[in-house]
Design an enzyme around this catalytic site. Structure first.
Site, PDB file in Angstrom:
ATOM      1  N   ASN A 153     -19.395   3.372  13.144  1.00 56.65           N
ATOM      2  CA  ASN A 153     -19.746   3.321  14.557  1.00 56.65           C
ATOM      3  C   ASN A 153     -21.127   3.213  14.545  1.00 56.65           C
ATOM      4  OD1 ASN A 153     -17.026   4.047  15.678  1.00 56.65           O
ATOM      5  ND2 ASN A 153     -17.618   6.043  15.032  1.00 56.65           N
TER       6      ASN A 153
ATOM      7  N   GLU B 294     -21.178   4.154   5.067  1.00 57.21           N
ATOM      8  CA  GLU B 294     -21.216   3.964   6.416  1.00 57.21           C
ATOM      9  C   GLU B 294     -22.789   3.459   6.622  1.00 57.21           C
ATOM     10  OE1 GLU B 294     -18.583   4.104   7.383  1.00 57.21           O
ATOM     11  OE2 GLU B 294     -17.627   5.076   5.703  1.00 57.21           O
TER      12      GLU B 294
END
Length: 849
Positions: free
Chosen positions: A269, A300
């Site tokens: 995210n 990530e």
């Protein structure tokens, strides 16, 4: 249309017809324990008079207002879509809905901490679950700005993609947070995390500015949080990636949140990365776990550029999104952290996953044909991640690292905040390198299967190399399909014994093409004691060793001074066992002798996992009991001989525990648990206690009351998972029936406890107890896919397939089921993969017999 699926064709048509400007999402998280309020305002442009739809999965839609006109929810909301008719050029739609909290790790997941009773929420949206929280155009190429408002208990923390604002009091005990708008991002990387999370903060000061950093975890885990180690990796990652990519970080702040009951390892995210909270280590783990956590953090972070700033147009390029992050994280681990041999870990674990996946009947090209969302969800696999990353590593070797990075920088500059296809990246790489990548793309991205490289080594009377060649074998292919031979950029290493060990004396790098590649550069050199194909692990291919090299590898394994060639040899032996070219008994004996000389604890742990699989499913049934006894005895010997308090000691104790079967071995397990057997420096901490007790329970050496007592010592979320798994492992028909009922029929069972139940139910020592469930599995599967979300259905389908009942009858039962039952293509694929595992095991058992 009531389906939750979305086809690529529908998505392309919708994205061609409209442009989304912004989302304003207002969530009320004080509305109860099962539902929350969701009000979404979407602004977009379209052709006047046209129609489209919004995506939403919710128990109830209370109102839909399009351009000031109220639409009847009963007429426009069907299952997962809200029809929007008669659009204007500029449109505003407001949807007021009641959305459901989930317990499956999808959408808005709700968790209650058993330690303090506090509620923790987080979202997980990839690939299409933002629609469980707010109404949206759920596809990656319809980017928009995203502004969030949240009403929640005032003692909570609320975190999203934008910086967290000061909360404002609404009433006693309730506050409101109004976040500023983000840049243009895709729905699947929006996020909300809320609850009384413990948090610590720092900054990264880099060449492009200063970014606030935050780390969050549940309050009851905070004493275990090693935030300085996490901040250290984070800062090193930012410094490295901003240097390599020459592109500033785009999202202003960077929060990392360790959340409960997460289905994946982590999720990228934008500016709000979520991780499985097991990466907050509450008990001792080996350094391999710290390396893997570092890799995940860097994976990530790489997505912030590749995936979040520049995003795939459709899920066909999911592989590129994940493969790039996989490649970049290992590249960063090698160059920016203390794990300088991270490519060993990649080859040891990730590529082994890819090799397995690429030999299944469900193998697919790296650039898979993702026709709809249903096909996307089953392709988060070893090909998408690890084979794709291997192909990128091959591409880096093919075009040159400097040229690859130059192409990336230009790609980020041109496509920032936009959506791309593979060809957009290849165009920049071709421009930077001057190489035509069309043939490479066809060979590596549009074909499936793994090639095998075998050496031909001939010597003259003086012991000099007279001929070296590489034979390339194609992957197996269906009738009528041409075999695939690829061009590989690969290295050959020549190793000889020296006073310092078995060291590389010569290395050449070359293009391997066609069925046979001659290597005249080696002619006339002295025959090495070890000739290693694919040295440095540059390409994606299985390898074999010639007879002399295999003998050297077995006899002088410990003398190899680098972990990477050792990993390649371990991998070759494992491949030969899986391919029924090496008897399982020989592989286990090789491991029993070679492990003592393996210094890389990550390799040790992976080999231990592979040996256990080999014994459980690849060994001839008559050999299984004896091999397991020998294996456990050897592991306890290695544990006793290991340095006190070392990672190797911990790895051997854990593996020996899970393999123990004889009264003497299980007596040792009991003695370690009670403290009557002390290994110097070994901390018998909370999670090790659970591992010891679990083995005693599964072998009928401990009573269920001991599970209750251990849970009383550790009544935490993790403790409850351990207890659930242990209860499912009790070796009685009653315990198996209860576990089966819970896993297959209890729709309220949270995802983490479902996984624990399945893991405890399937015990290699309990085949006779599992046999009655072969037929029940096939009888239940269709209903599972009707009732469950896809993540939960996959857990049941893969976890409960009767893989341990390695018999022709299992294959026959599978064939009958597939021929007579209508399932989605994704569900069928998982069953076919299970069937292939049984067939492979039968072949290996024949070789071992």
């Amino acid at each position: 249309m009531s389906t939750t699926n979305l086809t690529r064709a529908e998505a392309a048509e919708r994205s061609a017809a409209l442009r989304v400007e912004s989302y304003d999402v207002d969530l009320n998280l004080t509305a109860g324990d099962t539902e929350f309020g969701s009000t979404t305002t979407v602004r977009f442009t379209a052709s006047a008079g046209s129609a489209t739809w919004l995506d939403l999965i919710a128990p109830a839609v209370e109102s839909v207002t399009l351009n000031g006109v109220s639409l009847d929810p009963a007429e426009v909301f069907a299952g997962a879509r809200i029809a929007l008719p008669d659009l204007a050029e500029h449109n505003e739609v407001v949807v007021v809905a009641r959305c459901a909290y989930m317990h499956t790790g999808e959408g808005m997941h709700r968790f209650v901490d058993p330690v303090d009773g506090e509620v923790y929420l987080y979202t997980q949206f990839e690939s299409a679950d933002a629609r469980r929280v707010y109404a949206c155009f759920e596809q990656p190429d319809l980017k928009a700005t995203f502004a969030l408002t949240v009403t929640a208990p005032d003692h909570w923390q609320v975190v999203s993609n934008a910086a967290t604002p000061q909360s404002e009091s609404v009433r006693s005990g309730v506050a409101r947070w109004e976040f500023g708008p983000t840049g243009r991002i895709s729905t699947y990387i929006t996020a909300i995390v809320a609850g009384p999370y413990y948090h610590v903060h720092s900054t990264f000061d880099g060449a492009h500015g200063s970014y606030p950093l935050g780390i969050y975890c549940r309050a009851s885990l905070s004493k275990h949080l090693d935030e300085e180690a996490i901040f250290d990796i984070t800062r090193k990652g930012f410094k490295f990636f901003e240097g390599e990519f020459s592109t500033p970080y785009a999202f202003g702040k960077y929060d990392q949140l360790f959340v409960p009951e997460f289905n994946a390892g982590a999720m990228e995210n934008a500016g709000c990365v979520t991780f499985h909270e097991d990466m907050v280590f509450r008990s001792r783990v080996t350094d391999a776990a710290y390396e893997q956590r570092s890799n995940t953090i860097l994976h990530e972070m790489a997505h912030m550029w590749f995936g979040d700033l520049v995003t795939m147009t459709w899920w066909d390029d999911l592989w590129l999104n994940e493969s790039f992050a996989e490649w970049a994280s290992h590249h960063a681990n090698v160059h920016a952290t203390r794990w300088t041999e991270a490519w060993t870990s990649f080859g040891n674990q990730r590529k082994a996953w890819a090799y397995r996946q690429d030999q299944l009947p469900s193998t697919h090209p790296i650039a898979a044909d993702m026709v709809d969302l249903d096909s996307v969800r089953v392709n988060f696999d070893g090909i998408t991640y690890a084979k794709g990353a291997s192909a990128l590593r091959q591409l880096v070797a093919w075009v040159g690292e400097a040229e690859f990075l130059a192409g990336l920088r230009a790609y980020f500059v041109e496509h920032a905040w936009g959506n791309t296809r593979l060809q957009d990246l290849l165009a920049h790489l071709e421009a930077a390198s001057g190489r035509d990548l069309s043939e490479w793309t066809e060979q590596w991205l549009q074909t499936s299967g793994v090639n095998l490289l075998r050496p031909i080594v001939e010597t003259d009377e003086a012991g000099m190399l007279a001929r070296v060649a590489i034979v390339q074998e194609p992957p197996s292919a269906p009738d009528g399909v041409a075999p695939t031979l690829r061009s590989h950029r690969a290295a050959i290493g020549l190793y000889d014994r020296t006073p310092a060990g078995l060291e590389r004396s010569h290395r050449i790098e070359l293009d391997v093409t066609g069925p046979v590649t001659e290597v005249p550069e080696l002619t006339g050199l002295r025959r090495p004691e070890l000739l290693l194909l694919n040295d440095d692990d540059l390409t994606f291919a299985k390898i074999r060793l010639d007879e002399v090299s295999l003998r050297t590898a077995i006899q002088h394994f410990a003398d190899l001074t680098s972990s990477l060639p050792r990993m390649l040899i371990w991998g070759a032996a494992w491949d030969m066992t899986r391919d029924a070219e090496m008897a399982t008994t020989d592989y286990v004996r090789l491991a029993m002798s070679g492990l003592a000389r393996e210094s890389d604890v990550g390799v040790v742990q992976q080999v231990c996992r592979q040996v256990r699989t080999a014994i459980d499913v690849y060994a001839a049934p008559d050999h299984r009991t004896g091999l397991l006894r020998e294996w456990a005895d050897r592991l306890w010997e290695l544990a006793d001989a290991a340095d006190a308090a070392s990672d190797h000691q911990l790895a051997y104790v854990r593996t020996a525990t899970s393999a123990s079967t004889t009264p003497e071995q299980l007596g040792t397990v009991r003695a370690v648990l009670t403290g009557d057997r002390v290994l110097p420096g070994l901390a018998v901490d909370t999670d090790l206690r659970w591992a010891l007790l679990h083995r005693l329970v599964a072998t009928d050496q401990a009573q269920p009351a001991e599970i209750d007592a251990e849970l009383a010592r550790d009544d935490t979320a993790t403790g409850r998972r351990h207890a659930t798994s242990a209860r499912a492992a009790v070796p009685t028909a009653q315990a198996k029936a209860a576990a089966w009922e819970s896993a297959v029929h209890d729709l309220a069972l949270p995802n983490a406890l479902l996984t624990a139940t399945v893991g405890g139910f399937v015990q290699p020592d309990q085949r006779e107890l599992l046999r009655p469930y072969v037929d029940r599995y096939f009888q239940a599967l269709a209903q599972v896919w009707e009732e469950r979300t896809i993540d939960m259905a996959q857990t049941i389908t893969m976890g409960l397939y009767p893989a341990l009942v390695v018999e022709p009858e299992t294959v026959a039962a599978t064939d009958t089921f597939l021929a007579t039952t209508q399932l989605s293509p994704g569900a069928q694929r998982l069953v076919i993969e299970g069937r292939d595992g049984v067939l492979r095991a039968l072949r290996a058992q024949m070789t071992d017999a």
